[in-house]
Design a protein around this motif. Structure first.
Motif, PDB file in Angstrom:
ATOM      1  N   ALA A  49       0.833  -1.211   0.000  1.00  0.00           N
ATOM      2  CA  ALA A  49       0.000   0.000   0.000  1.00  0.00           C
ATOM      3  C   ALA A  49       0.864   1.257   0.000  1.00  0.00           C
ATOM      4  CB  ALA A  49      -0.946  -0.005   1.199  1.00  0.00           C
ATOM      5  N   MET A  50       1.922   1.251   0.785  1.00  0.00           N
ATOM      6  CA  MET A  50       2.789   2.422   0.856  1.00  0.00           C
ATOM      7  C   MET A  50       3.477   2.669  -0.487  1.00  0.00           C
ATOM      8  SD  MET A  50       5.502   3.438   3.793  1.00  0.00           S
ATOM      9  CE  MET A  50       4.163   3.425   4.979  1.00  0.00           C
ATOM     10  N   LEU A  51       3.950   1.626  -1.132  1.00  0.00           N
ATOM     11  CA  LEU A  51       4.603   1.772  -2.435  1.00  0.00           C
ATOM     12  C   LEU A  51       3.606   2.222  -3.502  1.00  0.00           C
ATOM     13  CD1 LEU A  51       6.907  -1.358  -2.251  1.00  0.00           C
ATOM     14  CD2 LEU A  51       7.639   1.055  -2.146  1.00  0.00           C
ATOM     15  N   THR A  52       2.389   1.726  -3.408  1.00  0.00           N
ATOM     16  CA  THR A  52       1.334   2.142  -4.339  1.00  0.00           C
ATOM     17  C   THR A  52       1.022   3.614  -4.146  1.00  0.00           C
ATOM     18  OG1 THR A  52       0.418  -0.100  -4.303  1.00  0.00           O
ATOM     19  CG2 THR A  52      -1.037   1.659  -5.091  1.00  0.00           C
ATOM     20  N   PHE A  53       0.873   4.036  -2.895  1.00  0.00           N
ATOM     21  CA  PHE A  53       0.636   5.436  -2.584  1.00  0.00           C
ATOM     22  C   PHE A  53       1.784   6.295  -3.105  1.00  0.00           C
ATOM     23  CE2 PHE A  53       1.501   9.093   0.094  1.00  0.00           C
ATOM     24  CZ  PHE A  53       0.287   9.765   0.068  1.00  0.00           C
ATOM     25  N   ILE A  59       2.851  10.531  -9.590  1.00  0.00           N
ATOM     26  CA  ILE A  59       2.045  10.649 -10.809  1.00  0.00           C
ATOM     27  C   ILE A  59       1.074  11.816 -10.669  1.00  0.00           C
ATOM     28  CG2 ILE A  59       0.225   9.545 -12.190  1.00  0.00           C
ATOM     29  CD1 ILE A  59       1.716   6.856 -11.611  1.00  0.00           C
ATOM     30  N   ALA A  60       0.371  11.901  -9.539  1.00  0.00           N
ATOM     31  CA  ALA A  60      -0.600  12.978  -9.326  1.00  0.00           C
ATOM     32  C   ALA A  60       0.090  14.340  -9.308  1.00  0.00           C
ATOM     33  CB  ALA A  60      -1.372  12.738  -8.029  1.00  0.00           C
ATOM     34  N   GLY A  61       1.277  14.407  -8.732  1.00  0.00           N
ATOM     35  CA  GLY A  61       2.001  15.670  -8.663  1.00  0.00           C
ATOM     36  C   GLY A  61       2.434  16.183 -10.020  1.00  0.00           C
ATOM     37  N   VAL A  62       2.967  15.293 -10.849  1.00  0.00           N
ATOM     38  CA  VAL A  62       3.397  15.694 -12.197  1.00  0.00           C
ATOM     39  C   VAL A  62       2.170  15.916 -13.079  1.00  0.00           C
ATOM     40  CG1 VAL A  62       4.723  15.005 -14.233  1.00  0.00           C
ATOM     41  CG2 VAL A  62       5.653  14.606 -11.941  1.00  0.00           C
ATOM     42  N   ASP A  75       9.233  15.488  -1.751  1.00  0.00           N
ATOM     43  CA  ASP A  75       9.717  14.133  -1.493  1.00  0.00           C
ATOM     44  C   ASP A  75       9.408  13.676  -0.067  1.00  0.00           C
ATOM     45  OD1 ASP A  75      10.717  14.075  -4.069  1.00  0.00           O
ATOM     46  OD2 ASP A  75      12.800  14.388  -3.479  1.00  0.00           O
ATOM     47  N   GLN A  76       9.526  14.580   0.901  1.00  0.00           N
ATOM     48  CA  GLN A  76       9.345  14.219   2.304  1.00  0.00           C
ATOM     49  C   GLN A  76       7.940  13.714   2.618  1.00  0.00           C
ATOM     50  OE1 GLN A  76      10.333  18.252   3.484  1.00  0.00           O
ATOM     51  NE2 GLN A  76       8.405  18.421   4.584  1.00  0.00           N
ATOM     52  N   PHE A  77       6.964  14.004   1.736  1.00  0.00           N
ATOM     53  CA  PHE A  77       5.588  13.569   1.973  1.00  0.00           C
ATOM     54  C   PHE A  77       5.187  12.369   1.113  1.00  0.00           C
ATOM     55  CE2 PHE A  77       5.315  18.300   2.713  1.00  0.00           C
ATOM     56  CZ  PHE A  77       5.406  18.199   4.096  1.00  0.00           C
ATOM     57  N   SER A  78       6.104  11.857   0.331  1.00  0.00           N
ATOM     58  CA  SER A  78       5.751  10.836  -0.667  1.00  0.00           C
ATOM     59  C   SER A  78       5.437   9.461  -0.077  1.00  0.00           C
ATOM     60  CB  SER A  78       6.860  10.710  -1.710  1.00  0.00           C
ATOM     61  OG  SER A  78       8.032  10.148  -1.151  1.00  0.00           O
ATOM     62  N   PHE A  79       5.682   9.282   1.208  1.00  0.00           N
ATOM     63  CA  PHE A  79       5.324   8.019   1.868  1.00  0.00           C
ATOM     64  C   PHE A  79       4.293   8.240   2.977  1.00  0.00           C
ATOM     65  CE2 PHE A  79       9.358   6.648  -0.044  1.00  0.00           C
ATOM     66  CZ  PHE A  79       8.979   5.425  -0.573  1.00  0.00           C
TER      67      PHE A  79
END
Length: 158
Positions: A49-53, A59-62, A75-79
């Motif tokens: 789930a974490m890797l999927t998120f 993807i959503a950011g770009v 990056d600090q919020f990506s997990f």
């Protein structure tokens, strides 16, 4: 076929429907993962789930930039995965990933090839092409992790 169309095709292959690399993609690998499996920790590895998120976060950011918005991800919020406590929440994450992935690919297809070399948001981020190719490579990297974690969950060593 334009370069942008080729990049969009490669992106769809890793996320949605391809079998070109290792005969798999995110959608196939995650289709039979239950929410319980998705949140199960294996040793010190990230959960599925974490890797999927994490992949969806980028993807959503770009995608936001491709839609004309700002680059707001960090990056600090990506997990920072919100708790997943039901199958419905897991399926919601997956559906957002599939939907945003298709939007992302569709917008990439529309980029004129001569714009692919343009600066993406800021020079420190490189070009549009570099960011799209990076998204593909990053996705394959984490697809490999997800595949191994899934194998560890479904076939634990005795």
């Amino acid at each position: 076929m334009s370069l942008a169309s080729q990049l969009a095709k490669r992106f769809r292959e890793v996320l949605l429907d391809g079998l070109w690399i290792a005969n798999m993609n995110f959608k196939d690998q995650l289709s039979d993962v239950t929410w319980e499996q998705a949140v199960t920790k294996v040793d010190s590895l990230n959960t599925i789930a974490m890797l999927t998120f994490h992949i969806h976060y980028y993807i959503a950011g770009v995608l936001n930039v491709l839609e004309g918005g700002d680059l707001e991800i960090k990056d600090q919020f990506s997990f920072d995965l919100p708790p997943i406590e039901s199958e419905e929440q897991w399926k919601d994450l997956l559906n957002r990933l599939w939907s945003d992935s298709e939007k992302f690919a569709s917008l990439v297809e529309q980029i004129p090839d001569d714009k692919l070399g343009d600066v993406f948001v800021d020079e420190k981020y490189g070009t549009y092409r570099r960011n799209i190719e990076g998204m593909i490579e990053h996705s394959y990297y984490h697809l490999g992790q997800i595949t191994l974690i899934k194998k560890m969950l479904t076939h634990p060593s005795s």
